[in-house]
Design a protein around this motif. Structure first.
Motif, PDB file in Angstrom:
ATOM      1  N   THR A   1      38.382  35.152  40.728  1.00  0.00           N
ATOM      2  CA  THR A   1      39.243  35.548  41.839  1.00  0.00           C
ATOM      3  C   THR A   1      38.453  36.423  42.810  1.00  0.00           C
ATOM      4  O   THR A   1      37.450  37.041  42.411  1.00  0.00           O
ATOM      5  CB  THR A   1      40.462  36.347  41.340  1.00  0.00           C
ATOM      6  N   PRO A   2      38.876  36.514  44.058  1.00  0.00           N
ATOM      7  CA  PRO A   2      38.146  37.361  45.014  1.00  0.00           C
ATOM      8  C   PRO A   2      37.915  38.799  44.527  1.00  0.00           C
ATOM      9  O   PRO A   2      36.806  39.323  44.708  1.00  0.00           O
ATOM     10  CB  PRO A   2      39.003  37.295  46.283  1.00  0.00           C
ATOM     11  N   PRO A   3      38.887  39.465  43.883  1.00  0.00           N
ATOM     12  CA  PRO A   3      38.621  40.840  43.417  1.00  0.00           C
ATOM     13  C   PRO A   3      37.511  40.938  42.370  1.00  0.00           C
ATOM     14  O   PRO A   3      36.905  42.002  42.206  1.00  0.00           O
ATOM     15  CB  PRO A   3      39.960  41.303  42.839  1.00  0.00           C
ATOM     16  N   ASP A   4      37.226  39.843  41.649  1.00  0.00           N
ATOM     17  CA  ASP A   4      36.162  39.878  40.642  1.00  0.00           C
ATOM     18  C   ASP A   4      34.810  40.249  41.251  1.00  0.00           C
ATOM     19  O   ASP A   4      33.985  40.877  40.578  1.00  0.00           O
ATOM     20  CB  ASP A   4      36.031  38.519  39.935  1.00  0.00           C
ATOM     21  N   PHE A   5      34.583  39.876  42.493  1.00  0.00           N
ATOM     22  CA  PHE A   5      33.273  40.129  43.105  1.00  0.00           C
ATOM     23  C   PHE A   5      33.015  41.616  43.337  1.00  0.00           C
ATOM     24  O   PHE A   5      31.870  42.046  43.345  1.00  0.00           O
ATOM     25  CB  PHE A   5      33.114  39.322  44.397  1.00  0.00           C
ATOM     26  N   SER A   6      34.063  42.405  43.488  1.00  0.00           N
ATOM     27  CA  SER A   6      33.867  43.856  43.609  1.00  0.00           C
ATOM     28  C   SER A   6      34.100  44.565  42.281  1.00  0.00           C
ATOM     29  O   SER A   6      33.579  45.652  42.050  1.00  0.00           O
ATOM     30  CB  SER A   6      34.775  44.434  44.690  1.00  0.00           C
ATOM     31  N   ARG A   7      34.861  43.955  41.396  1.00  0.00           N
ATOM     32  CA  ARG A   7      35.208  44.563  40.105  1.00  0.00           C
ATOM     33  C   ARG A   7      34.036  44.566  39.125  1.00  0.00           C
ATOM     34  O   ARG A   7      33.909  45.465  38.301  1.00  0.00           O
ATOM     35  CB  ARG A   7      36.377  43.779  39.508  1.00  0.00           C
ATOM     36  N   PHE A   8      33.171  43.547  39.198  1.00  0.00           N
ATOM     37  CA  PHE A   8      32.076  43.420  38.234  1.00  0.00           C
ATOM     38  C   PHE A   8      30.737  43.786  38.867  1.00  0.00           C
ATOM     39  O   PHE A   8      30.415  43.330  39.956  1.00  0.00           O
ATOM     40  CB  PHE A   8      32.040  41.998  37.659  1.00  0.00           C
ATOM     41  N   ASP A   9      29.960  44.600  38.126  1.00  0.00           N
ATOM     42  CA  ASP A   9      28.641  45.027  38.595  1.00  0.00           C
ATOM     43  C   ASP A   9      27.635  43.889  38.526  1.00  0.00           C
ATOM     44  O   ASP A   9      26.730  43.801  39.356  1.00  0.00           O
ATOM     45  CB  ASP A   9      28.128  46.203  37.757  1.00  0.00           C
ATOM     46  N   LEU A  10      27.760  43.053  37.496  1.00  0.00           N
ATOM     47  CA  LEU A  10      26.888  41.888  37.330  1.00  0.00           C
ATOM     48  C   LEU A  10      27.759  40.670  37.079  1.00  0.00           C
ATOM     49  O   LEU A  10      28.707  40.729  36.281  1.00  0.00           O
ATOM     50  CB  LEU A  10      25.942  42.066  36.137  1.00  0.00           C
ATOM     51  N   ILE A  11      27.421  39.578  37.749  1.00  0.00           N
ATOM     52  CA  ILE A  11      28.128  38.314  37.557  1.00  0.00           C
ATOM     53  C   ILE A  11      27.064  37.274  37.235  1.00  0.00           C
ATOM     54  O   ILE A  11      26.167  37.020  38.039  1.00  0.00           O
ATOM     55  CB  ILE A  11      28.935  37.924  38.814  1.00  0.00           C
ATOM     56  N   PHE A  12      27.164  36.706  36.027  1.00  0.00           N
ATOM     57  CA  PHE A  12      26.161  35.762  35.561  1.00  0.00           C
ATOM     58  C   PHE A  12      26.697  34.344  35.560  1.00  0.00           C
ATOM     59  O   PHE A  12      27.658  34.041  34.852  1.00  0.00           O
ATOM     60  CB  PHE A  12      25.702  36.110  34.143  1.00  0.00           C
TER      61      PHE A  12
ATOM     62  N   PRO B   1      31.894  37.418  48.936  1.00  0.00           N
ATOM     63  CA  PRO B   1      31.607  38.066  50.210  1.00  0.00           C
ATOM     64  C   PRO B   1      30.103  38.361  50.290  1.00  0.00           C
ATOM     65  O   PRO B   1      29.478  38.657  49.270  1.00  0.00           O
ATOM     66  CB  PRO B   1      32.407  39.374  50.147  1.00  0.00           C
ATOM     67  N   ALA B   2      29.537  38.285  51.474  1.00  0.00           N
ATOM     68  CA  ALA B   2      28.094  38.468  51.641  1.00  0.00           C
ATOM     69  C   ALA B   2      27.587  39.755  50.994  1.00  0.00           C
ATOM     70  O   ALA B   2      26.530  39.763  50.364  1.00  0.00           O
ATOM     71  CB  ALA B   2      27.729  38.434  53.123  1.00  0.00           C
ATOM     72  N   ALA B   3      28.341  40.825  51.094  1.00  0.00           N
ATOM     73  CA  ALA B   3      27.916  42.120  50.558  1.00  0.00           C
ATOM     74  C   ALA B   3      27.884  42.153  49.033  1.00  0.00           C
ATOM     75  O   ALA B   3      27.283  43.057  48.450  1.00  0.00           O
ATOM     76  CB  ALA B   3      28.836  43.221  51.075  1.00  0.00           C
ATOM     77  N   MET B   4      28.488  41.176  48.388  1.00  0.00           N
ATOM     78  CA  MET B   4      28.562  41.168  46.926  1.00  0.00           C
ATOM     79  C   MET B   4      27.636  40.138  46.284  1.00  0.00           C
ATOM     80  O   MET B   4      27.558  40.059  45.062  1.00  0.00           O
ATOM     81  CB  MET B   4      30.002  40.882  46.465  1.00  0.00           C
ATOM     82  N   ARG B   5      26.937  39.358  47.075  1.00  0.00           N
ATOM     83  CA  ARG B   5      26.115  38.272  46.518  1.00  0.00           C
ATOM     84  C   ARG B   5      24.963  38.760  45.661  1.00  0.00           C
ATOM     85  O   ARG B   5      24.495  38.034  44.790  1.00  0.00           O
ATOM     86  CB  ARG B   5      25.605  37.379  47.639  1.00  0.00           C
ATOM     87  N   ASP B   6      24.509  39.997  45.882  1.00  0.00           N
ATOM     88  CA  ASP B   6      23.394  40.514  45.079  1.00  0.00           C
ATOM     89  C   ASP B   6      23.800  40.822  43.639  1.00  0.00           C
ATOM     90  O   ASP B   6      22.957  41.080  42.794  1.00  0.00           O
ATOM     91  CB  ASP B   6      22.776  41.742  45.735  1.00  0.00           C
ATOM     92  N   ARG B   7      25.084  40.754  43.320  1.00  0.00           N
ATOM     93  CA  ARG B   7      25.567  40.964  41.955  1.00  0.00           C
ATOM     94  C   ARG B   7      25.482  39.676  41.129  1.00  0.00           C
ATOM     95  O   ARG B   7      25.666  39.717  39.922  1.00  0.00           O
ATOM     96  CB  ARG B   7      27.032  41.416  41.978  1.00  0.00           C
ATOM     97  N   ILE B   8      25.264  38.546  41.780  1.00  0.00           N
ATOM     98  CA  ILE B   8      25.315  37.232  41.145  1.00  0.00           C
ATOM     99  C   ILE B   8      23.915  36.803  40.732  1.00  0.00           C
ATOM    100  O   ILE B   8      22.991  36.819  41.552  1.00  0.00           O
ATOM    101  CB  ILE B   8      25.942  36.199  42.105  1.00  0.00           C
ATOM    102  N   HIS B   9      23.781  36.408  39.469  1.00  0.00           N
ATOM    103  CA  HIS B   9      22.466  36.028  38.946  1.00  0.00           C
ATOM    104  C   HIS B   9      22.597  34.861  37.978  1.00  0.00           C
ATOM    105  O   HIS B   9      23.625  34.693  37.323  1.00  0.00           O
ATOM    106  CB  HIS B   9      21.835  37.203  38.181  1.00  0.00           C
ATOM    107  N   LEU B  10      21.514  34.117  37.838  1.00  0.00           N
ATOM    108  CA  LEU B  10      21.400  33.108  36.785  1.00  0.00           C
ATOM    109  C   LEU B  10      21.162  33.873  35.485  1.00  0.00           C
ATOM    110  O   LEU B  10      20.242  34.691  35.383  1.00  0.00           O
ATOM    111  CB  LEU B  10      20.235  32.168  37.095  1.00  0.00           C
TER     112      LEU B  10
END
Length: 172
Positions: free
Chosen positions: A80-91, A106-115
């Motif tokens: 969900t959209p809130p997950d992108f701010s709620r989680f420090d790391l998204i794998f 959101p563009a500001a949250m993309r750095d939390r997303i990793h393989l």
């Protein structure tokens, strides 16, 4: 700039019934074994909504149980959209998941997303989707996730033990 503590991690795959529930359960167990559980919020989700509300795939449940983990209580949900701010790391479990997540974030949250394997072990490699394969594929996925979870826990522990010097950290 101080490194922000990691307080929450989200594991994501396509349907949230095979790989990401295993990753959530395995990483929770690894943290418990290392007494590193210090209130880290762990969850898993899907990029697609087909399986929302479903229990993990019986083959994921079975391979987890063979390693004394019970993931049967988890239920699939869509990110969900809130997950992108709620989680420090998204794998993301694979590069397709990562691309989908970055497109949704959101563009500001993309750095939390990793393989996942790349972040945990430095390997640009997908955790393959075992859905259309047999129990041996689920066993291999379990092994890959367990090894990556051990590496990730060690990385987080090393990061937590670095004194706060006021300098930017390249540990994570």
């Amino acid at each position: 700039m101080n490194a922000k503590p990691i307080n929450s991690i989200l594991f994501v795959c396509l349907g949230n019934i095979c790989r990401s529930p295993l990753a959530e359960g395995i990483f929770r167990a690894v943290l418990a074994e290392r007494s590193q559980g210090r209130d880290i919020l762990l969850d898993s989700a899907a990029t697609g909504g087909w399986e929302v509300g479903s229990a993990p795939d019986p083959r994921s449940v079975a391979v987890a149980l063979r390693h004394s983990l019970d993931i049967s209580g988890q239920r699939a949900r869509k990110i969900t959209p809130p997950d992108f701010s709620r989680f420090d790391l998204i794998f993301g479990m694979d590069r397709s998941n990562v691309a989908d997540l970055k497109a949704l974030a959101p563009a500001a949250m993309r750095d939390r997303i990793h393989l996942f394997l790349e972040f945990a072990q430095g390997k640009i490699r997908d955790v393959p989707d075992p859905y259309y394969d047999g129990p041996e594929a689920f066993a291999e996925v379990y092994r890959m996730i367990r090894e990556a979870s051990e590496a990730l826990a060690a990385r987080l522990a090393a990061r937590a033990s670095v004194p706060d010097s006021g300098q930017a950290s390249s540990t994570i």
